[in-house]
Design a protein around this motif. Structure first.
Motif, mmCIF file in Angstrom:
data_model
loop_
_atom_site.group_PDB
_atom_site.id
_atom_site.type_symbol
_atom_site.label_atom_id
_atom_site.label_comp_id
_atom_site.label_asym_id
_atom_site.label_seq_id
_atom_site.Cartn_x
_atom_site.Cartn_y
_atom_site.Cartn_z
ATOM 1 N N PRO A 114 5.377 15.381 -20.101
ATOM 2 C CA PRO A 114 5.406 13.918 -19.988
ATOM 3 C C PRO A 114 4.052 13.258 -19.841
ATOM 4 C CG PRO A 114 7.054 14.916 -18.563
ATOM 5 C CD PRO A 114 6.188 16.029 -19.070
ATOM 6 N N GLU A 115 3.138 13.878 -19.098
ATOM 7 C CA GLU A 115 1.850 13.245 -18.845
ATOM 8 C C GLU A 115 0.726 13.901 -19.621
ATOM 9 O OE1 GLU A 115 3.862 14.036 -16.009
ATOM 10 O OE2 GLU A 115 4.685 12.019 -16.122
ATOM 11 N N TYR A 133 13.420 11.327 -21.258
ATOM 12 C CA TYR A 133 12.609 12.454 -20.763
ATOM 13 C C TYR A 133 11.454 12.028 -19.867
ATOM 14 C CZ TYR A 133 11.319 11.298 -25.660
ATOM 15 O OH TYR A 133 11.072 10.648 -26.843
ATOM 16 N N GLY A 134 11.756 11.248 -18.845
ATOM 17 C CA GLY A 134 10.766 10.945 -17.818
ATOM 18 C C GLY A 134 10.906 11.910 -16.655
ATOM 19 N N ARG A 135 9.815 12.208 -16.001
ATOM 20 C CA ARG A 135 9.867 13.142 -14.866
ATOM 21 C C ARG A 135 10.847 12.658 -13.803
ATOM 22 N NH1 ARG A 135 6.562 17.399 -14.914
ATOM 23 N NH2 ARG A 135 4.543 17.276 -15.985
ATOM 24 N N LEU A 181 21.158 5.877 -17.960
ATOM 25 C CA LEU A 181 21.444 7.035 -18.791
ATOM 26 C C LEU A 181 20.138 7.769 -19.037
ATOM 27 C CD1 LEU A 181 23.180 8.794 -20.677
ATOM 28 C CD2 LEU A 181 22.695 7.133 -22.501
ATOM 29 N N GLY A 182 20.078 9.023 -18.619
ATOM 30 C CA GLY A 182 18.910 9.854 -18.878
ATOM 31 C C GLY A 182 19.148 10.727 -20.090
ATOM 32 N N LEU A 183 18.179 10.786 -20.984
ATOM 33 C CA LEU A 183 18.261 11.577 -22.208
ATOM 34 C C LEU A 183 17.121 12.598 -22.187
ATOM 35 C CD1 LEU A 183 18.945 8.603 -24.644
ATOM 36 C CD2 LEU A 183 20.631 10.211 -23.721
ATOM 37 N N GLN A 209 12.915 19.419 -27.589
ATOM 38 C CA GLN A 209 11.719 19.504 -26.767
ATOM 39 C C GLN A 209 11.418 18.138 -26.148
ATOM 40 O OE1 GLN A 209 8.382 21.569 -28.715
ATOM 41 N NE2 GLN A 209 9.759 21.912 -30.437
ATOM 42 N N HIS A 210 10.375 18.132 -25.336
ATOM 43 C CA HIS A 210 9.866 16.864 -24.834
ATOM 44 C C HIS A 210 9.425 15.997 -26.022
ATOM 45 C CE1 HIS A 210 8.150 14.159 -21.868
ATOM 46 N NE2 HIS A 210 7.119 14.016 -22.679
ATOM 47 N N GLY A 211 9.736 14.716 -25.970
ATOM 48 C CA GLY A 211 9.331 13.819 -27.042
ATOM 49 C C GLY A 211 10.209 13.910 -28.272
ATOM 50 N N PHE A 212 11.476 14.308 -28.116
ATOM 51 C CA PHE A 212 12.316 14.521 -29.300
ATOM 52 C C PHE A 212 12.668 13.231 -30.036
ATOM 53 C CE2 PHE A 212 15.421 14.206 -25.768
ATOM 54 C CZ PHE A 212 16.295 13.247 -26.262
ATOM 55 N N HIS A 213 12.473 12.069 -29.408
ATOM 56 C CA HIS A 213 12.730 10.813 -30.114
ATOM 57 C C HIS A 213 11.504 10.321 -30.876
ATOM 58 C CE1 HIS A 213 13.364 6.453 -30.720
ATOM 59 N NE2 HIS A 213 14.633 6.797 -30.833
#
Length: 300
Positions: free
Chosen positions: A6-7, A195-197, A228-230, A267-271
Motif C-alpha cells: 500500500p505505501e 486494499y487499504g491497510r 465495503l472493503g475490497l 494482488q495489491h492494486g488489482f483495480h
C-alpha cells in the motif's frame, strides 16, 4: 515496477534495476499523466471521455489556510448530484485517479479527488519511492480529515452538489482513509475501501504503529456508515490475517452492514489498470459492487 504494497515497496522488492520512465509535465496545479513509478510498460489503461461531463481543477481553503487543489468531475446539468470523495493512492492525483472521477460522473455522481500531498510536493511525477514515501508520510490523519471536511464544505456550497448524500472511495493509501473518514464523519453515507491497510504490520515498530493511527481495526465500533472493503488474496502488504482481524472487529461491533470481499489470485492494486497488478475481472466486479452500494445509499 510491480507495486505490491500500500505505501510503496521495501528493499526486498527491488530485484532488478529501476528504469527511468518518461514523464509528462505539470499542467495547471497537478501532474498530467500516469504515475511513472508504477506504470507498466505494456499498460493499456481505461480512458473515460468527458462527453456529457463538466471537469475542472478547483481549489478550496483547508483548515490550515492552504489552498488545496482538487479534481472534480460531474455530469452536465444543474443536478444536484450525489457526491463521492475519491482518496488517491500514494501517487496523488494523476490520470488514473482523474479517470476514476470521470467514471463516477458518468454514473451520475459529482466526484472530487483532493490533492492531499501537494503542500509538500506532488508525488505523481516522481520515481524515487523514498521521496514519495517521505511526502506521503507528512500527510497526517488530522490534516487529511481536515482536507476532506473542508472539501465537503466546499461542495455543500455548489448548487449542483447534494451535500446530504456523500460517499467516499479510496485506493491503497486512500483505502485506509475511507475507513477513517467513515468513522469520523456522520455526513458520509457509504464507503468503499480498495486494499487499504487495516492493521499494523506484524513487524511494525512502535513508531510506525503510532504514525499509522487510528488503524481501521480499532475503528469498527465508530463507523457511521457501511463500508465495503475490497482486497486481494495475494496482497503482500496486507495479509489475510489482517483482513480476518478486521472482520472480527466488525462482527464484535455488530456492523453487519459492513464487510470485506477478498478476490482470489488478486494482488495489491488489482483495480489500477495502469499497473502490472491489474486484474480485470476482480476490478470489474469490485466496481459493480461499488456502484450498487453507492446507488442504494446515495441515490434514494
Amino acid at each position: 515496477m510491480r507495486l505490491t504494497r500500500p505505501e510503496g515497496p521495501i528493499d526486498e522488492d527491488f530485484r532488478f534495476s529501476r528504469r527511468a520512465l518518461a514523464t509528462g509535465g505539470l499542467t495547471g496545479l497537478m501532474f498530467a499523466g500516469y504515475a511513472p513509478a508504477a506504470l507498466a510498460q505494456d499498460a493499456a489503461p481505461i480512458v473515460t471521455d468527458s462527453e456529457g461531463l463538466v471537469t475542472e481543477t478547483v481549489t478550496y481553503p483547508a483548515p490550515d489556510g492552504f489552498d488545496l487543489p482538487a479534481y472534480v468531475a460531474r455530469p452536465e446539468g444543474e443536478g444536484p448530484f450525489p457526491v463521492v470523495i475519491v482518496a488517491s493512492e500514494i501517487f496523488g492525483v494523476h490520470d488514473y485517479i482523474r479517470d476514476i472521477c470521470r467514471r463516477l460522473a458518468k454514473a451520475g455522481y459529482a466526484a472530487m479527488a483532493p490533492a492531499f500531498f501537494v503542500r509538500v510536493d506532488d508525488p505523481a511525477p516522481l520515481t524515487d519511492f523514498g521521496r514519495i514515501q517521505e511526502i506521503v508520510g507528512q500527510a497526517g490523519y488530522e490534516q487529511v480529515m481536515g482536507d476532506i471536511s473542508s472539501g465537503m464544505e466546499w461542495l455543500s456550497r455548489q448548487l449542483w452538489a447534494r451535500a446530504d448524500k456523500v460517499g467516499i472511495t479510496g485506493f491503497c493509501w486512500g483505502g485506509k482513509v475511507v475507513w477513517q473518514a467513515c468513522a469520523r464523519f456522520a455526513v458520509i453515507d457509504a464507503g468503499v475501501a480498495w486494499y487499504g491497510r487495516l492493521a499494523p504490520a506484524a513487524d511494525a515498530t512502535p513508531e510506525q504503529i503510532a504514525a499509522g493511527q487510528p488503524w481501521p481495526v480499532d475503528l469498527a465500533a465508530d463507523l457511521k456508515a457501511p463500508v465495503l472493503g475490497l482486497y486481494g488474496e495475494m496482497d503482500r502488504g496486507i495479509p489475510l490475517s489482517s483482513v480476518e482481524l478486521m472482520r472480527q472487529a466488525l462482527q464484535r461491533a455488530g456492523r453487519t452492514d459492513s464487510g470485506i470481499d477478498v478476490y482470489d489470485g488478486a494482488q495489491h492494486g488489482f483495480h489500477a489498470d495502469y499497473r502490472a497488478s491489474y486484474k480485470a475481472d476482480a476490478a470489474a466486479d469490485g466496481w459493480d459492487k461499488l456502484l450498487a452500494l453507492f446507488d442504494a445509499r446515495l441515490k434514494t
